[in-house]
Design a protein around this motif. Sequence first.
Motif, PDB file in Angstrom:
ATOM      1  N   GLU A  99      -7.545  10.237  -8.906  1.00  0.00           N
ATOM      2  CA  GLU A  99      -7.811  10.638  -7.297  1.00  0.00           C
ATOM      3  C   GLU A  99      -8.185   9.545  -6.745  1.00  0.00           C
ATOM      4  O   GLU A  99      -7.957   9.374  -5.359  1.00  0.00           O
ATOM      5  N   PHE A 100      -9.144   8.734  -7.076  1.00  0.00           N
ATOM      6  CA  PHE A 100      -9.745   7.621  -6.537  1.00  0.00           C
ATOM      7  C   PHE A 100      -8.749   6.431  -6.152  1.00  0.00           C
ATOM      8  O   PHE A 100      -8.663   6.027  -5.146  1.00  0.00           O
ATOM      9  N   GLU A 101      -7.776   6.430  -7.161  1.00  0.00           N
ATOM     10  CA  GLU A 101      -6.558   5.274  -6.930  1.00  0.00           C
ATOM     11  C   GLU A 101      -5.685   5.910  -5.829  1.00  0.00           C
ATOM     12  O   GLU A 101      -5.062   5.246  -5.241  1.00  0.00           O
ATOM     13  N   ARG A 102      -5.557   7.076  -6.294  1.00  0.00           N
ATOM     14  CA  ARG A 102      -4.542   7.755  -5.024  1.00  0.00           C
ATOM     15  C   ARG A 102      -5.245   7.469  -3.616  1.00  0.00           C
ATOM     16  O   ARG A 102      -4.323   7.340  -2.669  1.00  0.00           O
ATOM     17  N   GLU A 103      -6.209   7.756  -3.479  1.00  0.00           N
ATOM     18  CA  GLU A 103      -6.970   7.690  -2.069  1.00  0.00           C
ATOM     19  C   GLU A 103      -6.943   6.385  -1.672  1.00  0.00           C
ATOM     20  O   GLU A 103      -6.653   5.906  -0.414  1.00  0.00           O
ATOM     21  N   ARG A 104      -7.104   5.442  -2.405  1.00  0.00           N
ATOM     22  CA  ARG A 104      -7.006   4.004  -2.105  1.00  0.00           C
ATOM     23  C   ARG A 104      -5.828   3.458  -1.872  1.00  0.00           C
ATOM     24  O   ARG A 104      -5.545   2.926  -0.850  1.00  0.00           O
ATOM     25  N   ARG A 105      -4.712   3.961  -2.638  1.00  0.00           N
ATOM     26  CA  ARG A 105      -3.479   3.523  -2.284  1.00  0.00           C
ATOM     27  C   ARG A 105      -2.992   4.047  -0.883  1.00  0.00           C
ATOM     28  O   ARG A 105      -2.337   3.428  -0.139  1.00  0.00           O
ATOM     29  N   LEU A 106      -3.359   5.326  -0.689  1.00  0.00           N
ATOM     30  CA  LEU A 106      -2.846   6.082   0.645  1.00  0.00           C
ATOM     31  C   LEU A 106      -3.527   5.096   1.768  1.00  0.00           C
ATOM     32  O   LEU A 106      -2.894   5.213   2.769  1.00  0.00           O
ATOM     33  N   LEU A 107      -4.766   4.751   1.572  1.00  0.00           N
ATOM     34  CA  LEU A 107      -5.341   4.132   2.627  1.00  0.00           C
ATOM     35  C   LEU A 107      -4.782   2.723   2.949  1.00  0.00           C
ATOM     36  O   LEU A 107      -4.802   2.434   4.234  1.00  0.00           O
ATOM     37  N   GLU A 108      -4.323   2.305   1.890  1.00  0.00           N
ATOM     38  CA  GLU A 108      -3.463   1.049   2.045  1.00  0.00           C
ATOM     39  C   GLU A 108      -2.167   1.112   2.951  1.00  0.00           C
ATOM     40  O   GLU A 108      -1.780   0.356   3.614  1.00  0.00           O
ATOM     41  N   ARG A 109      -1.525   2.176   2.228  1.00  0.00           N
ATOM     42  CA  ARG A 109      -0.389   2.604   3.012  1.00  0.00           C
ATOM     43  C   ARG A 109      -0.512   2.767   4.571  1.00  0.00           C
ATOM     44  O   ARG A 109       0.369   2.346   5.248  1.00  0.00           O
ATOM     45  N   GLN A 110      -1.584   3.547   4.864  1.00  0.00           N
ATOM     46  CA  GLN A 110      -1.876   4.126   6.364  1.00  0.00           C
ATOM     47  C   GLN A 110      -2.118   2.576   7.008  1.00  0.00           C
ATOM     48  O   GLN A 110      -1.576   2.520   8.117  1.00  0.00           O
ATOM     49  N   LYS A 111      -2.980   1.873   6.405  1.00  0.00           N
ATOM     50  CA  LYS A 111      -3.396   0.390   6.939  1.00  0.00           C
ATOM     51  C   LYS A 111      -2.020  -0.305   7.343  1.00  0.00           C
ATOM     52  O   LYS A 111      -1.775  -0.767   8.437  1.00  0.00           O
ATOM     53  N   ARG A 112      -1.188  -0.251   6.299  1.00  0.00           N
ATOM     54  CA  ARG A 112       0.084  -1.015   6.090  1.00  0.00           C
ATOM     55  C   ARG A 112       1.085  -0.232   7.350  1.00  0.00           C
ATOM     56  O   ARG A 112       1.789  -1.317   8.380  1.00  0.00           O
ATOM     57  N   LEU A 113       1.144   0.838   7.555  1.00  0.00           N
ATOM     58  CA  LEU A 113       2.213   1.674   8.651  1.00  0.00           C
ATOM     59  C   LEU A 113       1.594   1.322  10.228  1.00  0.00           C
ATOM     60  O   LEU A 113       2.241   1.132  11.016  1.00  0.00           O
ATOM     61  N   ASN A 114       0.333   1.398  10.013  1.00  0.00           N
ATOM     62  CA  ASN A 114      -0.489   1.077  11.346  1.00  0.00           C
ATOM     63  C   ASN A 114      -0.313  -0.203  11.833  1.00  0.00           C
ATOM     64  O   ASN A 114      -0.097  -0.439  13.264  1.00  0.00           O
ATOM     65  N   LYS A 115      -0.314  -0.930  11.043  1.00  0.00           N
ATOM     66  CA  LYS A 115      -0.108  -2.445  11.286  1.00  0.00           C
ATOM     67  C   LYS A 115       1.472  -2.820  11.577  1.00  0.00           C
ATOM     68  O   LYS A 115       1.706  -3.887  12.660  1.00  0.00           O
TER      69      LYS A 115
END
Length: 117
Positions: A99-115
């Motif tokens: 769950e921690f890794e899933r949250e981290r990867r989704l945060l990175e994905r969201q940052k990449r999409l916002n960028k």
Amino acid sequence: MGNALTHYMKPDVMPGPDVVPTFDPLLGFKSRKERVMIATQEEMESAKLPLEFRDYCAHLAIAYQACRSDTFPFVYKCAHQKHEYLTCEYEDYVLRMKEFERERRLLERQKRLNKAA
């Protein structure tokens, strides 16, 4: 890399240890079973279960503690209950890390999409 160092270097994509998940738990899943506590608060209190053992494996901890008190000098007879409890604790640990890794990867994905936007 260590968790503390990564949290310092990338605080925007590294969830903290006590952060509630920010994304939908069903994101990427068709269906997902919700975890439920089997042991109730009253059962844990009546068994005098210490606070550090009151998690999703508490029902097995209660059974192990009861077996130990029933067969006291021969606690080796409770090896099966101990194995069940430790297996549950390990599986809970693995699930929390996933769950921690899933949250981290989704945060990175969201940052990449916002960028990109």
